[in-house]
Design a protein around this motif. Structure first.
Motif, PDB file in Angstrom:
ATOM      1  N   LEU A 108       0.823  -1.203   0.000  1.00 28.54           N
ATOM      2  CA  LEU A 108       0.000   0.000   0.000  1.00 28.54           C
ATOM      3  C   LEU A 108       0.858   1.255   0.000  1.00 28.54           C
ATOM      4  N   GLY A 109       0.325   2.314  -0.584  1.00 29.09           N
ATOM      5  CA  GLY A 109       0.967   3.610  -0.472  1.00 29.09           C
ATOM      6  C   GLY A 109       0.857   4.125   0.953  1.00 29.09           C
ATOM      7  N   GLY A 110       1.835   4.946   1.353  1.00 31.89           N
ATOM      8  CA  GLY A 110       1.799   5.505   2.700  1.00 31.89           C
ATOM      9  C   GLY A 110       2.448   4.637   3.759  1.00 31.89           C
ATOM     10  N   GLU A 111       2.840   3.415   3.397  1.00 28.37           N
ATOM     11  CA  GLU A 111       3.497   2.538   4.357  1.00 28.37           C
ATOM     12  C   GLU A 111       4.974   2.374   3.982  1.00 28.37           C
ATOM     13  N   ASN A 112       5.756   1.814   4.887  1.00 25.83           N
ATOM     14  CA  ASN A 112       7.203   1.734   4.720  1.00 25.83           C
ATOM     15  C   ASN A 112       7.580   0.975   3.447  1.00 25.83           C
ATOM     16  N   PHE A 113       8.292   1.665   2.565  1.00 23.50           N
ATOM     17  CA  PHE A 113       8.644   1.098   1.269  1.00 23.50           C
ATOM     18  C   PHE A 113       9.633  -0.060   1.427  1.00 23.50           C
ATOM     19  N   ASN A 114      10.636   0.120   2.282  1.00 25.61           N
ATOM     20  CA  ASN A 114      11.660  -0.919   2.448  1.00 25.61           C
ATOM     21  C   ASN A 114      11.094  -2.196   3.055  1.00 25.61           C
ATOM     22  N   ASP A 115      10.140  -2.044   3.962  1.00 28.01           N
ATOM     23  CA  ASP A 115       9.498  -3.234   4.529  1.00 28.01           C
ATOM     24  C   ASP A 115       8.751  -4.014   3.444  1.00 28.01           C
ATOM     25  N   GLN A 116       8.153  -3.279   2.507  1.00 27.09           N
ATOM     26  CA  GLN A 116       7.461  -3.941   1.410  1.00 27.09           C
ATOM     27  C   GLN A 116       8.443  -4.670   0.498  1.00 27.09           C
ATOM     28  N   ASP A 123       9.118 -13.778  -2.254  1.00 26.18           N
ATOM     29  CA  ASP A 123       8.391 -14.416  -3.361  1.00 26.18           C
ATOM     30  C   ASP A 123       6.982 -14.861  -2.973  1.00 26.18           C
ATOM     31  N   PRO A 124       6.123 -13.886  -2.608  1.00 29.31           N
ATOM     32  CA  PRO A 124       4.746 -14.259  -2.244  1.00 29.31           C
ATOM     33  C   PRO A 124       3.961 -14.737  -3.458  1.00 29.31           C
ATOM     34  N   HIS A 125       3.025 -15.639  -3.201  1.00 30.13           N
ATOM     35  CA  HIS A 125       2.160 -16.117  -4.274  1.00 30.13           C
ATOM     36  C   HIS A 125       1.071 -15.094  -4.605  1.00 30.13           C
ATOM     37  N   PHE A 126       0.618 -14.378  -3.576  1.00 34.15           N
ATOM     38  CA  PHE A 126      -0.441 -13.383  -3.736  1.00 34.15           C
ATOM     39  C   PHE A 126       0.078 -12.006  -3.332  1.00 34.15           C
ATOM     40  N   VAL A 127      -0.244 -10.994  -4.134  1.00 32.23           N
ATOM     41  CA  VAL A 127       0.042  -9.603  -3.782  1.00 32.23           C
ATOM     42  C   VAL A 127      -1.263  -8.831  -3.887  1.00 32.23           C
ATOM     43  N   VAL A 128      -1.625  -8.173  -2.788  1.00 33.61           N
ATOM     44  CA  VAL A 128      -2.802  -7.309  -2.766  1.00 33.61           C
ATOM     45  C   VAL A 128      -2.311  -5.879  -2.588  1.00 33.61           C
ATOM     46  N   GLY A 129      -2.790  -4.958  -3.395  1.00 29.80           N
ATOM     47  CA  GLY A 129      -2.283  -3.595  -3.265  1.00 29.80           C
ATOM     48  C   GLY A 129      -3.112  -2.562  -3.993  1.00 29.80           C
ATOM     49  N   THR A 130      -2.621  -1.325  -3.913  1.00 30.05           N
ATOM     50  CA  THR A 130      -3.203  -0.201  -4.628  1.00 30.05           C
ATOM     51  C   THR A 130      -2.335   0.118  -5.840  1.00 30.05           C
ATOM     52  N   PRO A 131      -2.917   0.618  -6.933  1.00 27.90           N
ATOM     53  CA  PRO A 131      -2.172   0.775  -8.188  1.00 27.90           C
ATOM     54  C   PRO A 131      -0.922   1.641  -8.095  1.00 27.90           C
ATOM     55  N   GLY A 132      -1.008   2.752  -7.360  1.00 25.95           N
ATOM     56  CA  GLY A 132       0.116   3.670  -7.305  1.00 25.95           C
ATOM     57  C   GLY A 132       1.375   3.049  -6.734  1.00 25.95           C
ATOM     58  N   ARG A 133       1.267   2.399  -5.590  1.00 25.66           N
ATOM     59  CA  ARG A 133       2.444   1.820  -4.946  1.00 25.66           C
ATOM     60  C   ARG A 133       2.946   0.591  -5.710  1.00 25.66           C
ATOM     61  N   ILE A 134       2.051  -0.180  -6.294  1.00 32.47           N
ATOM     62  CA  ILE A 134       2.474  -1.334  -7.107  1.00 32.47           C
ATOM     63  C   ILE A 134       3.347  -0.864  -8.269  1.00 32.47           C
ATOM     64  N   VAL A 135       2.935   0.204  -8.946  1.00 32.94           N
ATOM     65  CA  VAL A 135       3.705   0.741 -10.071  1.00 32.94           C
ATOM     66  C   VAL A 135       5.042   1.309  -9.598  1.00 32.94           C
ATOM     67  N   ASP A 136       5.079   1.882  -8.402  1.00 34.39           N
ATOM     68  CA  ASP A 136       6.357   2.359  -7.846  1.00 34.39           C
ATOM     69  C   ASP A 136       7.374   1.220  -7.773  1.00 34.39           C
ATOM     70  N   HIS A 137       6.942   0.064  -7.310  1.00 37.32           N
ATOM     71  CA  HIS A 137       7.843  -1.096  -7.214  1.00 37.32           C
ATOM     72  C   HIS A 137       8.213  -1.616  -8.600  1.00 37.32           C
ATOM     73  N   LEU A 138       7.277  -1.546  -9.535  1.00 38.96           N
ATOM     74  CA  LEU A 138       7.573  -1.984 -10.904  1.00 38.96           C
ATOM     75  C   LEU A 138       8.652  -1.108 -11.535  1.00 38.96           C
ATOM     76  N   LYS A 139       8.529   0.207 -11.375  1.00 40.95           N
ATOM     77  CA  LYS A 139       9.478   1.139 -11.992  1.00 40.95           C
ATOM     78  C   LYS A 139      10.883   0.981 -11.423  1.00 40.95           C
ATOM     79  N   LYS A 140      10.970   0.624 -10.147  1.00 42.38           N
ATOM     80  CA  LYS A 140      12.269   0.450  -9.515  1.00 42.38           C
ATOM     81  C   LYS A 140      12.835  -0.961  -9.722  1.00 42.38           C
ATOM     82  N   GLY A 141      12.116  -1.789 -10.443  1.00 39.17           N
ATOM     83  CA  GLY A 141      12.589  -3.142 -10.701  1.00 39.17           C
ATOM     84  C   GLY A 141      12.552  -4.056  -9.497  1.00 39.17           C
ATOM     85  N   LEU A 142      11.707  -3.712  -8.527  1.00 37.81           N
ATOM     86  CA  LEU A 142      11.621  -4.500  -7.294  1.00 37.81           C
ATOM     87  C   LEU A 142      10.478  -5.516  -7.351  1.00 37.81           C
TER      88      LEU A 142
END
Length: 443
Positions: A108-116, A123-142
């Motif tokens: 989620l956005g607004g929570e600790n990025f490094n913890d995420q 390697d979780p099987h399921f990821v639940v999230g909001t679009p903005g923070r998910i894309v942040d991780h995609l752009k950083k290659g995480l």
């Protein structure tokens, strides 16, 4: 349909039985077999219809019964418009994975990025999230979605209304391969942007629409009250909160500032309340929702951030202090009460500034609304009359605008040429000489 009749793994049926589920809702009965068969799905149903389980069970079935495309990428990604709804979905997912070896995480956005990042590295099987923070991780290659098997968009219409179209397209491009299945759920299938988006993301989807988008819960009693001004609105609000038999109450306002102001006023009146809005940090929002869901606080004053998806069984009353601008939000707001077959009470307070939005709601729900009154509070406001165009008014003295314009048009006079280069001056008379008459010479 009985839960035991669903085409899912026996372990899932045992978990559902343990949670007290015995029968499916209509959306579950129709959507789960389609999704389990691996087909793309475009579905809509009214709020509180059990939609979350309709996509979680097929997701669990797929992960349990099929081989992963990759070892590291998440197999299922679930996107929601708000953090609160994401947390609600995640809490239900955790109940289903509790007796399995499957891993899940919340991003989620607004929570600790490094913890995420640390959670994604597991390697979780399921990821639940909001679009903005998910894309942040995609752009950083995480976060990588090349091996994603199932993309689930919950409340897609709301995500598009909130401006997440670009983020959703980025997720789609990252996981765009022929083996991906997509489930898209929306409050309505009449949303033009949703249909355009579905055409881009889904492959030959099965369409399921349960009930009309304006269909309301039969368990919810709706009441409407008029108010002259803000002071009278607050008097009505205090009456409902303090004198009616309530368990928990959600009060919806139009702005973030109003949530803080009303919450402070209620606290001064001795009614403990919390204010929830988008300007708060995620930590504060989590604390507020946790306190309210546990019953520590009786009243929650909020914007539309809490209008969708939250499953709070002790909410007996929903109060619309302001009528929503988007008419479909009215149905979602009142759907926060009357959950799981319990009775609920939805109250709307309409002032002069709310009238236009109220008339849209009245048209949307397709019913004629009557107003109730509270003894001792006597508003003079009875509603606003519709503005009638001048040309539409009846009367023999009122004429069509075009005819009036033609009648009022002044008559134009012919212009007179006052130049003299081609005409003779007044009084000018040229002299003519008499012809000369020749006479004989008298010499």
């Amino acid at each position: 349909m009985l839960i035991d009749d669903l085409p899912v793994d026996r372990r899932l049926l045992m978990s559902l039985a343990h949670l007290g589920f015995t029968e499916t809702t209509q959306i579950q009965a129709e959507a789960i077999p389609v999704a389990v068969a691996g087909k793309d799905l475009l579905a809509s149903s009214k709020t509180g219809s059990g939609k979350t389980l309709a996509f979680l069970l097929p997701a669990m079935q797929r992960v349990l019964k099929t081989r992963a495309l990759t070892k590291r990428d998440p197999r299922v990604l679930i996107l929601t418009p708000t953090r609160e709804l994401a947390k609600q979905v995640y809490s239900q997912l955790r109940l289903l994975v509790s007796n399995t070896s499957l891993k899940s995480t919340l991003v989620l956005g607004g929570e600790n990025f490094n913890d995420q990042v640390k959670q994604l590295d597991k390697d979780p099987h399921f990821v639940v999230g909001t679009p903005g923070r998910i894309v942040d991780h995609l752009k950083k290659g995480l976060l990588h979605l090349h091996g994603l098997e199932l993309l689930i968009l919950d409340e897609a219409d709301r995500m598009l209304d909130l401006g997440f179209a670009e983020q959703l397209k980025a997720v789609n491009e990252e996981a765009n391969h022929r083996l991906r299945q997509t489930l898209l759920f929306s409050a309505t299938l009449g949303h033009a942007e949703v249909n355009e988006f579905a055409a881009e993301l889904l492959k030959a989807p099965v369409r399921i629409a349960i009930g009309a988008e304006n269909q309301q819960h039969s368990e919810i009693t709706q009441r409407f009250f008029l108010a002259d001004n803000l002071n009278q609105k607050e008097k009505l609000l205090f009456h409902f909160v303090q004198k009616e038999a309530t368990k928990q109450v959600i009060i919806f306002t139009a702005t973030r500032k109003d949530t803080e102001r009303l919450s402070a006023v209620l606290n001064e009146k001795g009614c403990s309340s919390l204010a929830l809005h988008g300007d708060l940090t995620q930590t504060n929002r989590n604390q507020i929702m946790d306190a309210f869901s546990r019953g520590k606080e009786k009243v929650l004053v909020t914007t539309d951030i809490a209008s969708r998806g939250l499953d709070l069984l002790n909410v007996s009353h929903v109060i619309n202090f302001d009528i929503p601008k988007h008419t479909e939000e009215y149905i979602h707001r009142i759907g926060r009460t009357g959950r799981a077959g319990t009775a609920g009470d939805a109250i709307s307070i309409i002032g002069p500034k709310d009238w236009d939005n109220f008339k849209k709601v009245e048209s949307f729900v397709q019913q004629s609304i009557t107003f109730d009154r509270i003894e001792g509070i006597n508003p003079k406001f009875k509603g606003l009359k519709p503005v009638v165009p001048q040309s539409a008014k009846a009367g023999k003295f009122v004429k069509d605008d075009k005819k009036q314009a033609q009648q009022k048009k002044p008559k134009t006079k012919k212009s007179v040429n006052k130049t003299f280069h081609e005409a003779a001056d007044v009084g000018f008379a040229p002299m003519r000489r008499k012809p000369r008459v020749e006479t004989p010479n008298d010499e």
